[in-house]
Design a protein around this motif. Structure first.
Motif, PDB file in Angstrom:
ATOM      1  N   ALA A 164     -28.310 -20.746  13.849  1.00 52.09           N
ATOM      2  CA  ALA A 164     -28.084 -22.094  13.318  1.00 52.09           C
ATOM      3  C   ALA A 164     -29.276 -22.551  12.483  1.00 52.09           C
ATOM      4  N   GLU A 165     -30.502 -22.268  12.994  1.00 55.23           N
ATOM      5  CA  GLU A 165     -31.699 -22.632  12.223  1.00 55.23           C
ATOM      6  C   GLU A 165     -31.754 -21.860  10.919  1.00 55.23           C
ATOM      7  N   SER A 166     -31.391 -20.579  10.982  1.00 53.48           N
ATOM      8  CA  SER A 166     -31.373 -19.753   9.770  1.00 53.48           C
ATOM      9  C   SER A 166     -30.342 -20.302   8.787  1.00 53.48           C
ATOM     10  N   ASP A 167     -29.134 -20.622   9.298  1.00 53.94           N
ATOM     11  CA  ASP A 167     -28.089 -21.213   8.446  1.00 53.94           C
ATOM     12  C   ASP A 167     -28.556 -22.545   7.873  1.00 53.94           C
ATOM     13  N   ALA A 168     -29.201 -23.355   8.713  1.00 51.54           N
ATOM     14  CA  ALA A 168     -29.700 -24.657   8.257  1.00 51.54           C
ATOM     15  C   ALA A 168     -30.738 -24.469   7.155  1.00 51.54           C
ATOM     16  N   ASP A 169     -31.628 -23.497   7.350  1.00 54.86           N
ATOM     17  CA  ASP A 169     -32.637 -23.220   6.315  1.00 54.86           C
ATOM     18  C   ASP A 169     -31.974 -22.782   5.014  1.00 54.86           C
ATOM     19  N   GLU A 170     -30.961 -21.931   5.136  1.00 52.78           N
ATOM     20  CA  GLU A 170     -30.242 -21.452   3.947  1.00 52.78           C
ATOM     21  C   GLU A 170     -29.511 -22.604   3.256  1.00 52.78           C
ATOM     22  N   ILE A 171     -28.848 -23.448   4.073  1.00 56.07           N
ATOM     23  CA  ILE A 171     -28.156 -24.615   3.511  1.00 56.07           C
ATOM     24  C   ILE A 171     -29.153 -25.537   2.822  1.00 56.07           C
ATOM     25  N   LEU A 172     -30.290 -25.757   3.451  1.00 54.77           N
ATOM     26  CA  LEU A 172     -31.336 -26.595   2.872  1.00 54.77           C
ATOM     27  C   LEU A 172     -31.841 -26.001   1.562  1.00 54.77           C
ATOM     28  N   GLU A 173     -32.059 -24.688   1.543  1.00 53.97           N
ATOM     29  CA  GLU A 173     -32.518 -24.002   0.332  1.00 53.97           C
ATOM     30  C   GLU A 173     -31.488 -24.153  -0.800  1.00 53.97           C
ATOM     31  N   GLN A 174     -30.196 -23.947  -0.448  1.00 53.81           N
ATOM     32  CA  GLN A 174     -29.134 -24.099  -1.444  1.00 53.81           C
ATOM     33  C   GLN A 174     -29.070 -25.538  -1.945  1.00 53.81           C
ATOM     34  N   ALA A 175     -29.202 -26.491  -1.032  1.00 53.60           N
ATOM     35  CA  ALA A 175     -29.177 -27.908  -1.415  1.00 53.60           C
ATOM     36  C   ALA A 175     -30.345 -28.214  -2.345  1.00 53.60           C
ATOM     37  N   ASP A 176     -31.538 -27.669  -2.016  1.00 56.60           N
ATOM     38  CA  ASP A 176     -32.711 -27.864  -2.881  1.00 56.60           C
ATOM     39  C   ASP A 176     -32.448 -27.298  -4.277  1.00 56.60           C
ATOM     40  N   GLN A 177     -31.881 -26.083  -4.312  1.00 59.04           N
ATOM     41  CA  GLN A 177     -31.586 -25.454  -5.606  1.00 59.04           C
ATOM     42  C   GLN A 177     -30.558 -26.272  -6.385  1.00 59.04           C
ATOM     43  N   GLU A 178     -29.540 -26.758  -5.684  1.00 61.39           N
ATOM     44  CA  GLU A 178     -28.505 -27.571  -6.342  1.00 61.39           C
ATOM     45  C   GLU A 178     -29.106 -28.864  -6.877  1.00 61.39           C
ATOM     46  N   VAL A 179     -29.962 -29.499  -6.077  1.00 59.68           N
ATOM     47  CA  VAL A 179     -30.634 -30.728  -6.525  1.00 59.68           C
ATOM     48  C   VAL A 179     -31.493 -30.429  -7.757  1.00 59.68           C
ATOM     49  N   GLU A 180     -32.220 -29.318  -7.733  1.00 56.02           N
ATOM     50  CA  GLU A 180     -33.056 -28.937  -8.883  1.00 56.02           C
ATOM     51  C   GLU A 180     -32.197 -28.716 -10.128  1.00 56.02           C
ATOM     52  N   ARG A 181     -31.033 -28.033  -9.944  1.00 54.29           N
ATOM     53  CA  ARG A 181     -30.127 -27.806 -11.078  1.00 54.29           C
ATOM     54  C   ARG A 181     -29.610 -29.128 -11.632  1.00 54.29           C
ATOM     55  N   GLU A 182     -29.205 -30.009 -10.709  1.00 50.84           N
ATOM     56  CA  GLU A 182     -28.690 -31.313 -11.137  1.00 50.84           C
ATOM     57  C   GLU A 182     -29.770 -32.123 -11.851  1.00 50.84           C
ATOM     58  N   ILE A 183     -30.986 -32.076 -11.328  1.00 55.21           N
ATOM     59  CA  ILE A 183     -32.107 -32.780 -11.977  1.00 55.21           C
ATOM     60  C   ILE A 183     -32.334 -32.205 -13.370  1.00 55.21           C
ATOM     61  N   GLU A 184     -32.317 -30.890 -13.490  1.00 56.98           N
ATOM     62  CA  GLU A 184     -32.527 -30.241 -14.788  1.00 56.98           C
ATOM     63  C   GLU A 184     -31.398 -30.600 -15.762  1.00 56.98           C
ATOM     64  N   GLN A 185     -30.159 -30.587 -15.250  1.00 56.22           N
ATOM     65  CA  GLN A 185     -29.020 -30.958 -16.090  1.00 56.22           C
ATOM     66  C   GLN A 185     -29.157 -32.395 -16.566  1.00 56.22           C
ATOM     67  N   LEU A 186     -29.474 -33.278 -15.645  1.00 59.77           N
ATOM     68  CA  LEU A 186     -29.643 -34.690 -15.984  1.00 59.77           C
ATOM     69  C   LEU A 186     -30.778 -34.865 -16.985  1.00 59.77           C
ATOM     70  N   ARG A 187     -31.871 -34.152 -16.774  1.00 57.47           N
ATOM     71  CA  ARG A 187     -33.003 -34.218 -17.696  1.00 57.47           C
ATOM     72  C   ARG A 187     -32.585 -33.748 -19.087  1.00 57.47           C
TER      73      ARG A 187
END
Length: 193
Positions: free
Chosen positions: A36-59
């Motif tokens: 679960a912690e590993s999945d949570a870390d992976e989900i968090l990493e994916q969320a971070d990447q998605e947020v970064e992509r969205e920020i870059e797109q918005l920029r």
């Protein structure tokens, strides 16, 4: 073997088995928590990447929008400057006087006279302030008469019923043609980069 011994053996076996079940349960729980912690870390990493992509797109969108707005402002400013230059030239054309005005008016009238046949009754229109000048020039042309005012900067509008021709050879029309033909060059000179 006594009954007490059998009971004790069963109790010990039950305790041992319970201990094994507890150990297996704890081990399984640790595996589940770890997964679960590993999945949570992976989900968090994916969320971070998605947020970064969205920020870059918005920029990129905002940057693109800002560039487009800046380009529109530059074009608008250029249009305004070109409009001012055009108005200034028109004002200078309207203000022409004396020999220069007479020479240009004669040249424009002469160019229009080629469109009419000898013997045609030709009517000439011009700027109200040029009536006297036009009447003086028309004395040199047979069959030509000043017919009234035409709203323009100068020059002539000439027509004849016999030829069914009307020629607009005003300062305005000549300037408009020259302006359109040379607009790119004018713009390049004004806004050299």
């Amino acid at each position: 073997m006594s009954l007490d011994t059998v009971v004790e053996d069963i109790k010990e076996e039950a305790h041992a088995r319970a201990e094994n079940i507890r150990d297996d349960g704890e081990s399984r729980a640790e595996e589940i928590v770890s997964a679960a912690e590993s999945d949570a870390d992976e989900i968090l990493e994916q969320a971070d990447q998605e947020v970064e992509r969205e920020i870059e797109q918005l920029r990129e969108q905002r940057l693109s929008s800002a560039k487009l707005e800046a380009k529109q402002k530059r074009l608008e400013a250029r249009r305004d400057v070109l409009g001012e230059v055009s108005e200034q030239v028109e004002a200078e054309l309207a203000a022409l006087e004396g020999e220069t005005r007479e020479e240009l008016t004669r040249t424009l009238l002469e160019a229009t006279s080629e469109e009419f046949d000898d013997g045609d009754d030709v009517r000439v229109y011009g700027r109200a302030d040029d009536q006297e000048l036009l009447e003086s020039i028309l004395e040199d042309y047979d069959g030509y008469e000043y017919a009234g005012e035409y709203d323009c900067l100068g020059g002539v509008v000439v027509e004849s019923d016999q030829s069914r021709v009307r020629v607009n050879n005003t300062f305005d029309s000549v300037f408009e043609d020259v302006w359109e033909e040379n607009l790119r060059e004018i713009s390049n000179r004004l806004f050299e980069q």
